[in-house]
Design a protein around this motif. Structure first.
Motif, PDB file in Angstrom:
ATOM      1  N   UNK A   1       0.827  -1.206   0.000  1.00  0.00           N
ATOM      2  CA  UNK A   1       0.000   0.000   0.000  1.00  0.00           C
ATOM      3  C   UNK A   1       0.857   1.250   0.000  1.00  0.00           C
ATOM      4  N   UNK A   2       2.152   1.083   0.026  1.00  0.00           N
ATOM      5  CA  UNK A   2       3.022   2.265   0.119  1.00  0.00           C
ATOM      6  C   UNK A   2       4.254   2.066  -0.750  1.00  0.00           C
TER       7      UNK A   2
ATOM      8  N   UNK B   1      -3.821  10.009 -10.714  1.00  0.00           N
ATOM      9  CA  UNK B   1      -3.640  10.069  -9.273  1.00  0.00           C
ATOM     10  C   UNK B   1      -3.040   8.801  -8.665  1.00  0.00           C
TER      11      UNK B   1
ATOM     12  N   UNK C   1      -1.151   8.543  -6.290  1.00  0.00           N
ATOM     13  CA  UNK C   1      -0.993   8.609  -4.840  1.00  0.00           C
ATOM     14  C   UNK C   1      -2.131   7.918  -4.109  1.00  0.00           C
ATOM     15  N   UNK C   2      -3.287   7.726  -4.793  1.00  0.00           N
ATOM     16  CA  UNK C   2      -4.388   7.079  -4.066  1.00  0.00           C
ATOM     17  C   UNK C   2      -4.062   5.627  -3.754  1.00  0.00           C
TER      18      UNK C   2
ATOM     19  N   UNK D   1      -1.051   4.912  -2.792  1.00  0.00           N
ATOM     20  CA  UNK D   1       0.157   5.041  -1.985  1.00  0.00           C
ATOM     21  C   UNK D   1       1.420   5.111  -2.815  1.00  0.00           C
TER      22      UNK D   1
ATOM     23  N   UNK E   1       4.259   6.822  -4.724  1.00  0.00           N
ATOM     24  CA  UNK E   1       4.854   8.163  -4.751  1.00  0.00           C
ATOM     25  C   UNK E   1       6.139   8.115  -5.560  1.00  0.00           C
TER      26      UNK E   1
END
Ligand code: SF4
Lengths: 147, 331
Positions: A10-11, A38, A40-41, A43, A45
Motif C-alpha cells: 500500500x506504500x 492520481x 498517490x491514491x 500510496x 509516490x
C-alpha cells in the motif's frame, strides 16, 4: 527474508530510471502521477532518490553508457525491491533492438519483475504494473521462505 | 505531580505515543486535503501509517563513505528532540508535563535541534546532494529563526509588563493569560502581525513547500534525506509528523489558548474531552492554513528568495508587531 508487512504494497515508492528511452514512456509515467490518474491514491509516490524507492520504473533499451548506471542504481536501492520495465523498448529492445549502442533489454542487465508493454504504454497499464510488482515481491518472499 | 514516578512514566508514554499517532493522522489529513484541493482522490487517511511500517521493513543502507555513528545518530536525535517538545507544550487544557522544568527558550532550542540533526546527518552522508541540502538548511535556519524569536520574545515581554510577578517565559503562564485579554487596539494589531509572521515561519520550520528547499526532490534528489533509507528514514518521517503537531501546538498555546469547556459551563471528564477535541480542531486549523493551503498554493522558492523573504518582509512584520506592542504598553 522476513515476511513483508501488509502495508508494504500500500506504500510503494517508485524511482524513475530512463536508460535510453525516446521520452515517450517517461511522459506517460508523468501522466500517471497527474491528478487525472492520481497514483498517490494507491500510496504510490515518485521519489527523488533510489534510496527511498521500492520499485524502479525503467524505461527504454539499455544503452552502453547507461548500463553501468542502471546496475549502480539497482544496487543503491534498498531491499526488498522490484524492477518494473515500462515500454516495449525496455522489454525487448523494441525499435532499437539492433542499434549499435544498445546493450540489450533491461532484463539483460538487472532482474525484472514486471514488464509493461506498449509504445508508449498507457498510464493505467503503468499503475497496474506497479501494483503487480507488489505481488511479485510477495512471491519472491514466499520462494525465499520455502527455499 | 502526586501520582509518583509510575504515573509520570504513564503520562509521558501517553504523550509520546499519542503525539506520534496524532502526527501521522495529521499527515494523513494533510495529504488527503491537499489531494482534494488538486481535484484528486488522494491516499487513504492511514497512508502515513503504511509508509512508516513499510520503511521499517526496508533495508537500512549506510553509504560506504558516510560517518556511520553520526549518520545513524541524526534521525534518533531529531525524533527525540521533537518528542521532548511535547512535554513542554500545553496540550488541550492540560498543563505541560514538564512545564516546571523548561520554558519558551528551551522550546526555541528544541525546535532548532531537528534541523541541526538533519544538517549533521546530511554532511555525514558524504553525498553531494545531502551536502548541498545541509548548506541550504543552514541558510534557512539562519533566516527564519530571527522573526521567530522576535515574535516569541515580544509576547513574553508584553506579558511581563502586565504580570511582573509571573515567570512569563513559562508556557503554562503564557497559555493561561492570553495577551488578547490585556492589550488595547494597538497591541491587538501587533499581536495579529506577530501571529502572521509565525504562520509564515511555520512551513519553513517544518520544511514544507514553498520552503522545502533543503529537501527539494526535483533538483537535489531529496537533499538532506538523499542517502537515508529504511529505519532512519522512518525516524525522520515520524519526526517531521510530530514536529508539525508541536509547532501548531506552540502557535495555539501562544495565540488561541482558549478552552471551550469553561464557556459551555462543563465540568468533570466531559470538560476535559471537549477541551482536547477543541484543541485538536485548533491544531488542525493552524496546520490547514500554514501548511496545507500554502503547500498546495505555492511553488518552491529559491534559497536566496526564501532568505530574503524572511530577512526583510517577515522580520519587518514581526518588528512592526513588536513596536506596536511597545507602543501599546506606553499608551
Ligand atoms: S517503448 Fe516506445 S515510447 Fe517507450 S521509450 Fe520505447 S520507443 Fe519510446
Amino acid at each position: 527474508m522476513r515476511r513483508l508487512p501488509r502495508s508494504f504494497k500500500r506504500a510503494l515508492w517508485v524511482y524513475h530510471v530512463a536508460t535510453g528511452s525516446c521520452n515517450g514512456c517517461d511522459i506517460e509515467i508523468v501522466a500517471a502521477l497527474t491528478p487525472r490518474y492520481d497514483a498517490e491514491r494507491f500510496g504510490i509516490m515518485l521519489t527523488g532518490t533510489p534510496r527511498h524507492a521500492d520499485v524502479l520504473l525503467v524505461t527504454g533499451p539499455v544503452t552502453r553508457p547507461m548500463r553501468e548506471r542502471l546496475i549502480r542504481i539497482y544496487d543503491q536501492t534498498p531491499d526488498p525491491k522490484a524492477v518494473v520495465v515500462v515500454g516495449g523498448c525496455g522489454s525487448t529492445g523494441g525499435v532499437f533492438y539492433d542499434s549499435y549502442n544498445v546493450r540489450g533489454p533491461v532484463d539483460a542487465v538487472v532482474p525484472v519483475a514486471v514488464y509493461v508493454p506498449g509504445c508508449p504504454c498507457r498510464p493505467e497499464a503503468i499503475l497496474d504494473g506497479v501494483v503487480k510488482a507488489a505481488v511479485e515481491l510477495e512471491k519472491l518472499e514466499r520462494s525465499e521462505v520455502s527455499a | 505531580m502526586t501520582g509518583g514516578i509510575g504515573a509520570a512514566i504513564w503520562q509521558g508514554a501517553t504523550v509520546l505515543i499519542g503525539g506520534a499517532l496524532l502526527g501521522l493522522v495529521y499527515k494523513g489529513i494533510d495529504r488527503k486535503l491537499a489531494a482534494r484541493m488538486q481535484a484528486r482522490i488522494g491516499p487513504p487517511l492511514r497512508q502515513p501509517f503504511f509508509d512508516v511500517v513499510k520503511l521499517l521493513a526496508k533495508e537500512n543502507v549506510v553509504p560506504d563513505h558516510a560517518i556511520a555513528w553520526l549518520f545513524n545518530g541524526a534521525p534518533v536525535v531529531s525524533l527525540a528532540a521533537v518528542s521532548s517538545l511535547l512535554f513542554y507544550l500545553p496540550l488541550g487544557g492540560f498543563a505541560p508535563l514538564l512545564g516546571g522544568h523548561g520554558d519558551l527558550v528551551l522550546v526555541i532550542y528544541l525546535l532548532a535541534v531537528p534541523a541541526i540533526a538533519m544538517m549533521v546527518g546530511g554532511f555525514a552522508a558524504a553525498s553531494p546532494y545531502a551536502s548541498v541540502g545541509a548548506q541550504r538548511e543552514m541558510v534557512m535556519l539562519m533566516s527564519y529563526e530571527f522573526p521567530l524569536v522576535i515574535a516569541l520574545v515580544s509576547i513574553a515581554w508584553r506579558l511581563s509588563t502586565i504580570l511582573p510577578e509571573a515567570s512569563v517565559f513559562s508556557l503554562s503562564v503564557l497559555a493561561a493569560n492570553p495577551l488578547w485579554d490585556w492589550v488595547g487596539p494597538l497591541g491587538a494589531v501587533g499581536l495579529v502581525l506577530l501571529a502572521l509572521a509565525l504562520l509564515v515561519v511555520t512551513p519553513a520550520e517544518l520544511s514544507k513547500i514553498p520552503f522545502d528547499i533543503p529537501e527539494a526532490e526535483t533538483e537535489i534528489a531529496g537533499g538532506l534525506l538523499a542517502e537515508y533509507s529504511g529505519r532512519n528514514l522512518a525516524l525522520f518521517y515520524l519526526a517531521d509528523a510530530v514536529k508539525t503537531v508541536a509547532m501548531a501546538a506552540l502557535l495555539v498555546a501562544l495565540f488561541f489558548p482558549y478552552g471551550l469547556a469553561d464557556r459551555l459551563w462543563l465540568s468533570g471528564p466531559l470538560a476535559g474531552l471537549v477541551d482536547v477535541a477543541f484543541f485538536l480542531i485548533k491544531v488542525l486549523v493552524v496546520v490547514f492554513f500554514s501548511v496545507i493551503v500554502v503547500r498546495v498554493g505555492f511553488a518552491r522558492l529559491k534559497i536566496d528568495q526564501a532568505a530574503r523573504l524572511f530577512w526583510i518582509p517577515v522580520t519587518g512584520i514581526s518588528l512592526v508587531g513588536m513596536v506596536l506592542l511597545i507602543l501599546d504598553r506606553v499608551a
